[in-house]
Design an enzyme around this catalytic site. Structure first.
Site, PDB file in Angstrom:
ATOM      1  N   HIS A   9       0.828  -1.207   0.000  1.00 48.33           N
ATOM      2  CA  HIS A   9       0.000   0.000   0.000  1.00 48.33           C
ATOM      3  C   HIS A   9       0.861   1.255   0.000  1.00 48.33           C
ATOM      4  O   HIS A   9       2.030   1.244   0.402  1.00 48.33           O
ATOM      5  CB  HIS A   9      -0.922   0.012   1.218  1.00 48.33           C
ATOM      6  CG  HIS A   9      -0.181   0.049   2.517  1.00 48.33           C
ATOM      7  ND1 HIS A   9       0.326   1.216   3.070  1.00 48.33           N
ATOM      8  CD2 HIS A   9       0.164  -0.937   3.386  1.00 48.33           C
ATOM      9  CE1 HIS A   9       0.932   0.957   4.202  1.00 48.33           C
ATOM     10  NE2 HIS A   9       0.860  -0.351   4.428  1.00 48.33           N
ATOM     11  N   ARG A  58      -6.069   1.145   3.639  1.00 45.95           N
ATOM     12  CA  ARG A  58      -4.929   1.646   2.860  1.00 45.95           C
ATOM     13  C   ARG A  58      -4.589   0.725   1.695  1.00 45.95           C
ATOM     14  O   ARG A  58      -4.127   1.186   0.646  1.00 45.95           O
ATOM     15  CB  ARG A  58      -3.713   1.848   3.771  1.00 45.95           C
ATOM     16  CG  ARG A  58      -3.289   0.637   4.604  1.00 45.95           C
ATOM     17  CD  ARG A  58      -2.344   1.085   5.706  1.00 45.95           C
ATOM     18  NE  ARG A  58      -1.770   0.030   6.526  1.00 45.95           N
ATOM     19  CZ  ARG A  58      -2.347  -0.468   7.616  1.00 45.95           C
ATOM     20  NH1 ARG A  58      -3.550  -0.039   7.975  1.00 45.95           N
ATOM     21  NH2 ARG A  58      -1.736  -1.397   8.337  1.00 45.95           N
ATOM     22  N   GLU A  82      -2.702  -7.350   7.303  1.00 40.19           N
ATOM     23  CA  GLU A  82      -1.504  -7.056   8.086  1.00 40.19           C
ATOM     24  C   GLU A  82      -1.346  -8.059   9.232  1.00 40.19           C
ATOM     25  O   GLU A  82      -2.315  -8.674   9.690  1.00 40.19           O
ATOM     26  CB  GLU A  82      -1.610  -5.632   8.641  1.00 40.19           C
ATOM     27  CG  GLU A  82      -0.451  -5.186   9.508  1.00 40.19           C
ATOM     28  CD  GLU A  82       0.864  -5.121   8.771  1.00 40.19           C
ATOM     29  OE1 GLU A  82       1.425  -6.199   8.485  1.00 40.19           O
ATOM     30  OE2 GLU A  82       1.343  -3.996   8.513  1.00 40.19           O
ATOM     31  N   CYS A  83      -0.119  -8.235   9.672  1.00 39.23           N
ATOM     32  CA  CYS A  83       0.138  -9.010  10.880  1.00 39.23           C
ATOM     33  C   CYS A  83      -0.668  -8.404  12.030  1.00 39.23           C
ATOM     34  O   CYS A  83      -0.757  -7.189  12.173  1.00 39.23           O
ATOM     35  CB  CYS A  83       1.636  -8.972  11.210  1.00 39.23           C
ATOM     36  SG  CYS A  83       2.059  -9.762  12.774  1.00 39.23           S
ATOM     37  N   ARG A  84      -1.255  -9.260  12.838  1.00 43.23           N
ATOM     38  CA  ARG A  84      -1.972  -8.782  14.024  1.00 43.23           C
ATOM     39  C   ARG A  84      -0.934  -8.603  15.133  1.00 43.23           C
ATOM     40  O   ARG A  84      -0.513  -9.572  15.767  1.00 43.23           O
ATOM     41  CB  ARG A  84      -3.085  -9.754  14.395  1.00 43.23           C
ATOM     42  CG  ARG A  84      -4.174  -9.818  13.315  1.00 43.23           C
ATOM     43  CD  ARG A  84      -5.370 -10.644  13.745  1.00 43.23           C
ATOM     44  NE  ARG A  84      -6.373 -10.695  12.698  1.00 43.23           N
ATOM     45  CZ  ARG A  84      -7.322  -9.790  12.468  1.00 43.23           C
ATOM     46  NH1 ARG A  84      -7.402  -8.725  13.269  1.00 43.23           N
ATOM     47  NH2 ARG A  84      -8.188  -9.928  11.489  1.00 43.23           N
ATOM     48  N   TYR A  85      -0.539  -7.364  15.324  1.00 39.36           N
ATOM     49  CA  TYR A  85       0.546  -7.048  16.254  1.00 39.36           C
ATOM     50  C   TYR A  85       0.095  -6.975  17.713  1.00 39.36           C
ATOM     51  O   TYR A  85       0.912  -6.724  18.600  1.00 39.36           O
ATOM     52  CB  TYR A  85       1.198  -5.731  15.857  1.00 39.36           C
ATOM     53  CG  TYR A  85       1.925  -5.781  14.531  1.00 39.36           C
ATOM     54  CD1 TYR A  85       3.098  -6.518  14.387  1.00 39.36           C
ATOM     55  CD2 TYR A  85       1.443  -5.084  13.427  1.00 39.36           C
ATOM     56  CE1 TYR A  85       3.762  -6.559  13.174  1.00 39.36           C
ATOM     57  CE2 TYR A  85       2.107  -5.118  12.212  1.00 39.36           C
ATOM     58  CZ  TYR A  85       3.262  -5.862  12.087  1.00 39.36           C
ATOM     59  OH  TYR A  85       3.920  -5.902  10.884  1.00 39.36           O
TER      60      TYR A  85
END
EC number: 5.4.2.12
Length: 232
Positions: A9, A58, A82-85
């Site tokens: 993105h 995004r 996205e990685c789940r932080y």
């Protein structure tokens, strides 16, 4: 052989100083929209069999810029999200760099699990499984684009290169960059990595070309000894 184009993105107001993760309502900023439009213009001449996006705004906005003017619509797939932080989400990078987990993420990401979130091996597993499924669904002649996130793209590239996940920090995926991987029956070939400019016409092999059918006495899975004459 299926060709996967991985696009990260474009820029947001959080990109760089803050780990956005799954923070809601993070949209492209003016620079990010310009990057996405430039990516769409670069790819305008390239026929795409599918455009797939992370569900985060995004990425969907970047993918929509690529889809503009095409009949191909954007499909979302959460496995490219996205990685789940977890507890790291939304925190400044400068602050996270002081966390005891930071050097693990840097040097041994295969051992990294984010507190309250995913491990990086889990991220790689879901993303690579999604790629394999899309490759199978679209078929061996397809060229398709996935718009995703930096760590997800790096994990897919590491798999394609046969690298242990602990080496994935050696890969770079800049905002709005393009990475191309061609999957053959024997192995993947990384055609472009973190590409932010240049012609893309060679990413769809011409019918009957050596790149498309392997050429005399070659298969599509064979590597060109000596480097070959190029794919464009």
């Amino acid at each position: 052989m299926t060709t996967l184009l991985l696009a990260r993105h474009g820029l947001t107001h959080l990109t760089g100083p803050v780990l956005a993760g799954w923070t809601p309502d993070v949209h492209l900023n003016d620079a990010g929209r310009a990057q996405a439009e430039a990516l769409g213009a670069r790819l305008a001449s390239l026929e795409l069999d599918a455009i797939v996006s992370s569900p985060l705004e995004r990425c969907r906005e970047t993918a929509q810029a690529v889809a503009a003017g095409r009949v191909t619509e954007v499909t979302t797939d959460e496995r490219f999200g996205e990685c789940r932080y977890g507890d790291w989400t939304g925190r400044p990078i400068a602050e996270l760099a002081k966390d005891p987990l930071w050097p693990v993420v840097q040097a041994h990401p295969s051992a990294a699990r984010f507190p309250g979130g995913e491990s990086l091996p889990e991220v790689q597993h879901r993303a690579v499984a999604a790629v394999r499924e899309w490759n199978e669904r679209l078929g061996p002649k397809a060229v398709y684009l996935v718009c995703s996130h930096g760590d997800v793209i790096k994990a897919i590239v590491a798999d394609a290169l046969g690298l242990h996940l602990d080496q994935f920090q050696r890969v770079t995926a800049d905002p709005a960059s393009l990475t191309a991987i061609r999957y053959t029956p024997l192995r993947p070939f990384v055609l472009r990595l973190n590409d932010v400019g240049g012609d893309v016409t060679g990413l769809r092999p011409a019918e009957g070309s050596a790149d498309a059918d392997g050429g005399e006495n070659l298969t599509v899975s064979d590597a060109a000894v000596g480097g070959g004459s190029g794919t464009t």
